[in-house]
Design a protein around this motif. Structure first.
Motif, PDB file in Angstrom:
ATOM      1  N   MET A 205       0.741  -1.014  -0.038  1.00 53.27           N
ATOM      2  CA  MET A 205       0.038   0.092  -0.308  1.00 53.27           C
ATOM      3  C   MET A 205       0.780   1.306  -0.153  1.00 53.27           C
ATOM      4  SD  MET A 205      -3.446  -0.640   2.026  1.00 53.27           S
ATOM      5  CE  MET A 205      -3.185  -1.908   2.927  1.00 53.27           C
ATOM      6  N   TYR A 349      -5.080  -9.340   0.116  1.00 53.72           N
ATOM      7  CA  TYR A 349      -6.184  -9.152   0.651  1.00 53.72           C
ATOM      8  C   TYR A 349      -7.209 -10.450   0.768  1.00 53.72           C
ATOM      9  CZ  TYR A 349     -10.790  -7.040   0.797  1.00 53.72           C
ATOM     10  OH  TYR A 349     -12.335  -6.718   1.316  1.00 53.72           O
ATOM     11  N   HIS A 394      -7.197  -1.318   2.646  1.00 52.03           N
ATOM     12  CA  HIS A 394      -7.447  -1.544   1.171  1.00 52.03           C
ATOM     13  C   HIS A 394      -8.761  -1.158   0.490  1.00 52.03           C
ATOM     14  CE1 HIS A 394      -8.939  -4.805  -1.724  1.00 52.03           C
ATOM     15  NE2 HIS A 394      -7.530  -4.672  -2.034  1.00 52.03           N
TER      16      HIS A 394
END
Lengths: 737, 403
Positions: A205, A349, A394
């Protein structure tokens, strides 16, 4: 005279007290009872009988109240004590459940309360009166020694119950301990892994977020548009994504270029790949049989024309309203640069949502249930919190999934096959060749245009025509579609690829079949497929002994009747060997109409029954308001409505009417209506035992064991029996009964 | 009472008359008495009790767990309060104990140094009371339901044994062997009784609903079979011929003089028979609840002018007048089924044992106490009157705030 009045009053008081349904007695009434009882032993005698009668009622609330009255009097009157102790066995049976054949009546929780109260009272009675009343002492010992009642146990359970409870508790504990151990072991093992995942996610990220700052606003904007399109134009969008997205134009040309390269390398495969609509269309055009195919292609071209329009005008549609909803936050568009990162991120994820989070939740559950050490629980909770935080982060990124999927497929063709594994679950999993893919699934498999028999397509294809690479001029639809097909064929996990491979490997049948023309091809397409049978085995042959039965009239060795026809022709058998039954049940046509009868809340009935709605009767044509279109239907409807209203006037809601009566003071006749329904309950304060019995089982029981039902069933059964009797009356076991 | 005493002093009355009147009065006033207790030794139901006939001092009891206890009934303390002590016990720890439920115990009629017990472990044991060891063990093929020694026999010392086998076994104590078999029943023999009048007469009751009376000197068959319809064929259906009851006959008892025989059956009836002729006297006792699948031990009073029958009836004991069939009273005190009761002829006391592990002593209520009680009940009208000399537990406790 005096006596009689007192007796009457006593009965009344006891009735009121016992049917109050309260856990405690009304002290005023109790005082009155005591006052009356004080007067004479006769009253006490009467009282004793009243109490015993109430104790015998099959309702624990009544019994509880009666027991409380009894214990009040027991501590006061010697005479009452002698009376009660005299019949102490019966008293114990009714209150402490000493006889297992006479369990305490429902409701259960009140029964339990009664039991524990009775046992506690028994203890105190024994302490104060045990020496004076022999039977009381005996009863106490009986409870203690034979019934094994533990007077110190507040729960007042029997020994067996206690033991069972202990056993259960121990078992549960053991199970929990094992589970906690397993869970903590698991946590130890996978703690590292989760931490690693989290760290990876974090770094991913971090990699992505600064990129977001750098990306030009336009890309961002486009992606937003893509996302926020109203759902009705979904197909439009998807098509555009394939073909003419302004943003992806560059990649589209790239694709074209790539295709040219590919052409060179694997020309043959490309030839095969140009299957489906393209070849079909060409072929059909050649034959002049356009019909359906033409329509189909028109359908497909529709959106593309629109697309062209969009392209030309810059508007998305003539008619569509576009709601743009700009949500504040980050929207991440995936590009070639960050592709790897995004795919990793998505993998992570998915890992978190599908694997780690449920596992962690399971641990937390186990720990809380088993009341494990705080440390373990805290650790698990921390893990969960961080996982959820990662998930949240996310989600805030708003990564575009769909675009990415397509990209990865493309990437796989761009010699990145090793990355394919990331997306296995995106593609329907199929292994090997599936010869008969059902018609309705063909589109899903990427075989949308091939007719029912694949061999026919292959054979029909004239190679020369297809060899021409697709020109730009051909419709966008075919380009897009073909591209999609070829892409899918590149993907080894797709069924289309398998299909193509098979087609390659199949030997090309002789061209003669193509001469048979479209009529035969269509015929074969329409012909039913039947399993192999005897009739096919002997197809076109004359069977020498079909339908002949050899008759052995006599089993005897040498005694043979003079004219014996050894073989008998059987027409039926003969016919059977040459024919075949094919049942044709018709084609299923889904129901497209609605019942549309008006419902109470103003909506229309949405049931889709073929002929008759279970709630509104036969389905008749109705207009927008749900009124029948035809006059006669309307008449019937009105009549039915009228009858219903007569049966139950809807404004005559009894409760409402009673309210109105109370406020206005006028009699509207609510009592009359109410009487028609249910009679008033006798003791409104007691909990209703019958209501408790209103379970699905009991309701079914009422239905099934209904007298008339039973009679009807018996009638049918006996009728069936009778039939059998008529049929087999000459057999001994039927003749007997 | 005083009238009887003066008549006795004056020699107007037969000495028996006073005795009978007093014992009848005492029997009628039988009740549970807080002064009399019996040690709780048994941890299981009590199947059988027996009081010795010589001294009337020792009582035997047999429990469903095989335990046998000997109690001393005599109260030498001089106080009204008395708990019958257990003198000795054949407990579960003894190696000679019966494995299963003891069904019958009986003292040797002439000496308390010996007693006999039979059990569902298919044995009958002859015990030496001193050492509590079996002197002799008889083994049978089936469960032993009942045995009996003749209380008056001088010419023989036979024990009649009723087992699951329909044949009745006669065991001789002299030789220690089974010497004789009486055949005639078709189902298990639930009860056997020797006549207290003739030493060779034996009555047996069986699950085939028949009661047979035997003379053991005659090997060929029974003397007579009791018939509830007294031979009246018209009343009896074909299968009910010669039956005493319409169910299993599980209780059997001679009256003290041996002239009458009482039987009980699972048809909830009790019948009184003339033991000499086998005739049904048709005394109607009403319904006598009886669900026992085993032997039911009941008893008859002795020395009263109308005799009384004590018969277990569910969890209470019914007292009937023997010849009129009138229900005198129900003695309630047990909390579970009563299996046995025994009358003490010397003190007009009654002992009963039941499934609630209690042996209850039913003792005549003394008259003085009755008077006291009467005064006590009079006192009940007076609130908070503490002047009564009785037990404070017998007083009323109406609180004054209820006025």
């Amino acid at each position: 005279m005096m006596e009689l009045a007192q007796r009457h009053r006593l009965s009344q008081l006891v009735e009121e007290l016992t049917t109050s349904g309260q856990p405690q007695l009304n002290q005023d009434k109790m005082k009155e009872i005591k006052k009356i009882c004080k007067i004479s032993n006769n009253c006490i005698d009467h009282m004793y009988h009243l109490v015993m009668a109430q104790l015998g009622q099959e309702h624990s609330e009544i019994r509880l109240s009666a027991f409380q009255i009894a214990s009040e009097l027991f501590s006061r009157s010697h005479y009452f004590r002698t009376l009660l102790v005299d019949n102490f066995k019966g008293f114990l049976e009714l209150t402490i459940e000493t006889d297992s054949d006479q369990p305490l009546p429902p409701p259960k929780e009140v029964a339990r309360k009664l039991r524990s109260l009775a046992i506690a009272t028994m203890q105190s009675w024994q302490a104060s009166y045990g020496t004076a009343y022999k039977k009381l002492a005996l009863g106490y010992h009986f409870l203690k020694q034979v019934k094994k009642v533990d007077f110190h146990d507040t729960e007042a359970r029997t020994v067996a119950e206690r033991r069972r409870e202990d056993e259960r508790q121990r078992k549960l504990e053991r199970i929990y301990r094992e589970r906690v151990e397993a869970a903590s072991r698991d946590m130890e093992e996978s703690h590292q892994e989760i931490e690693a995942t989290l760290t990876q996610m974090e770094s991913c990220m971090r990699l992505l977020s600064p990129e977001f700052d750098l990306t030009d606003m336009q890309t961002m904007h486009n992606s937003t548009l893509d996302d926020e399109q109203p759902c009705c134009s979904k197909d439009l969008k998807s098509d555009r994504q394939e073909g003419g997205q302004p943003d992806v134009e560059k990649s589209g040309t790239g694709e074209k270029r790539r295709r040219l390269e590919d052409e060179r390398e694997e020309e043959k495969r490309r030839l095969e790949a140009k299957d489906g609509e393209e070849t079909e269309k060409e072929f059909d055009k050649g034959q002049g049989n356009k019909g359906e195919e033409e329509k189909e292609s028109c359908d497909e071209e529709g959106p593309y024309e629109e697309d062209l329009f969009i392209r030309n005008s810059g508007l998305i549609s003539h008619a569509y309203n576009l709601d743009l909803n700009f949500t504040p936050g980050i929207h991440l568009k995936e590009t070639e640069d960050n592709e790897a990162v995004v795919s990793t991120l998505i993998d992570l994820y998915r890992m978190i949502t599908t694997k780690h989070l449920p596992v962690v939740q399971g641990w937390i559950q186990v720990f809380t249930k088993a009341r494990a050490e705080q440390q373990l629980l805290r650790k698990a909770l921390d893990l969960k919190r961080s996982l959820e935080a990662a998930q949240q982060k996310h989600n805030e990124l708003h990564i575009d999934y769909k675009a990415r999927v397509r990209r990865v497929v493309k990437a796989s063709s761009d010699l990145e096959d090793n990355d394919d594994d990331n997306d296995f679950d995106e593609v329907p999993e199929k292994e090997g060749y599936e010869p008969n893919i059902p018609e309705h699934l063909r589109v899903e498999y990427g075989l949308d245009l091939s007719p029912s028999t694949s061999a026919a397509t292959v054979t029909r294809k004239p190679p020369a025509k297809v060899a021409v690479p697709l020109p730009q001029s051909s419709s966008f639809a075919s380009v897009g579609h073909l591209k999609q097909l070829t892409e899918e064929e590149q993907d080894p996990t797709c069924a289309a690829a398998t299909f193509r491979l098979l087609r390659q490997n199949l030997p090309q049948p002789a061209d003669s079949s193509s001469d048979t023309g479209p009529s035969s091809a269509q015929k074969s397409a329409n012909a039913p497929v039947v399993p192999f049978g005897l009739d096919l085995y002997y197809w076109g042959q004359e069977q020498p002994n079909a339908g002949k039965i050899i008759k052995a009239a006599s089993q005897h060795q040498f005694w043979v009747p003079c004219e014996v026809e050894e073989e008998v022709e059987n027409e039926q058998l003969l016919a059977e060997s040459r024919s075949r039954y094919i049942s044709f049940p018709g084609i299923f046509i889904p129901v497209s109409h609605y019942c549309k009868a008006p419902l109470g809340d103003g909506r229309l009935c949405h049931r889709q029954d073929r002929l008759k709605c279970p709630f509104h009767g036969p389905i008749i044509p109705r207009d927008q308001e749900g009124l029948p279109c035809r006059q006669e239907d309307r008449v019937i409807e009105e009549r039915r409505e009228k009858r219903r209203r007569e049966e139950q006037p809807d404004w005559r809601d009894t409760a409402l009417m009673r309210d109105i009566e109370v406020t206005t003071g006028q009699n509207l006749g609510s009592d009359r209506v109410a009487k028609k329904g249910k009679g008033k309950k006798k003791f409104p304060n007691l909990s209703d035992l019958k209501q408790r019995a209103n379970t699905p089982r009991s309701r079914l029981q009422r239905k099934v064991f209904n007298q008339s039902t039973v009679r009807r069933v018996a009638q049918v059964m006996s009728k069936a029996d009778q039939k059998k009797h008529d049929k087999f009356s000459n057999q001994f076991n039927y003749a007997l009964n | 009472m005083l009238g009887f005493l003066t008549a006795r002093q004056a020699g107007l009355d037969d000495p028996l008359r006073l005795r009978r009147a007093e014992s009848t009065r005492r029997v009628l006033s039988l009740s549970l008495n807080p002064d009399r207790d019996v040690d709780r030794i048994h941890g299981n139901g009590i199947n059988t009790i027996d009081i010795d006939v010589i001294e009337g001092r020792y009582m035997l009891s047999g429990g469903a767990d095989g335990v046998i206890v000997v109690y001393d009934l005599e109260n030498y303390s001089g106080k009204p309060q008395y708990t019958c002590k257990a003198v000795c016990t054949v407990g579960r720890s003894s190696k000679y104990v019966h494995k299963f439920s003891v069904e019958t115990v009986q003292w040797y009629p002439y000496d308390t140094g010996m007693f006999v017990s039979s059990s569902f472990d298919k044995t009958m044991k002859v015990w030496d009371t001193e050492t509590l060891k079996p002197a002799e063990v008889f083994e049978f093929e089936g469960n032993v339901y009942s045995h009996h020694l003749s209380p008056i026999a001088r010419k023989h010392s036979l024990i009649a044994v009723g087992t699951k086998n329909p044949k009745i076994q006669l065991c001789d104590l002299k030789s220690g062997s089974k010497i004789h078999v009486l055949q005639g029943h078709r189902a298990e023999v639930l009860s056997v009784r020797w006549s207290p009048r003739y030493e060779h007469i034996l009555a047996t009751a069986s699950a085939d609903s028949k009661v047979k009376v035997w003379d053991v000197r005659r090997a060929s068959g029974s003397l007579l079979t009791l018939d509830q319809h007294s031979g009246d064929k018209s009343k009896a259906s074909s299968e009910a011929v010669n039956t005493a009851h319409n169910g299993r006959v599980n209780g059997l008892c001679f009256t003290g003089d041996g002239l009458y025989l009482l039987t009980t059956g699972t048809d909830d009836r009790m019948r009184l028979w003339n033991s000499a002729t086998g005739e049904n006297t048709l005394v109607n006792y009403g319904k006598v609840c009886n669900e026992s699948r085993k032997r039911l031990q009941f008893t008859v009073s002795r020395g009263c002018s109308p005799e009384f029958v004590f018969v277990p009836c569910g969890s209470s004991i019914a007292v009937y007048a023997l010849h009129t069939g009138e229900l005198v009273t129900m003695l309630r005190g047990h909390y579970s089924n009563v299996d046995c009761c025994e009358f003490h002829p010397d003190y007009q006391e009654m002992y009963s044992g039941g499934k609630d592990c209690n042996i209850l002593a039913w003792v005549p209520v003394l008259r003085s106490l009755e008077v006291e009680e009467k005064s006590d009940s009079e006192n009940t009208a007076v609130a908070d009157a503490g002047q009564s000399s009785g037990n404070p537990a017998f007083q009323d406790a109406w609180s004054s705030d209820e006025d």
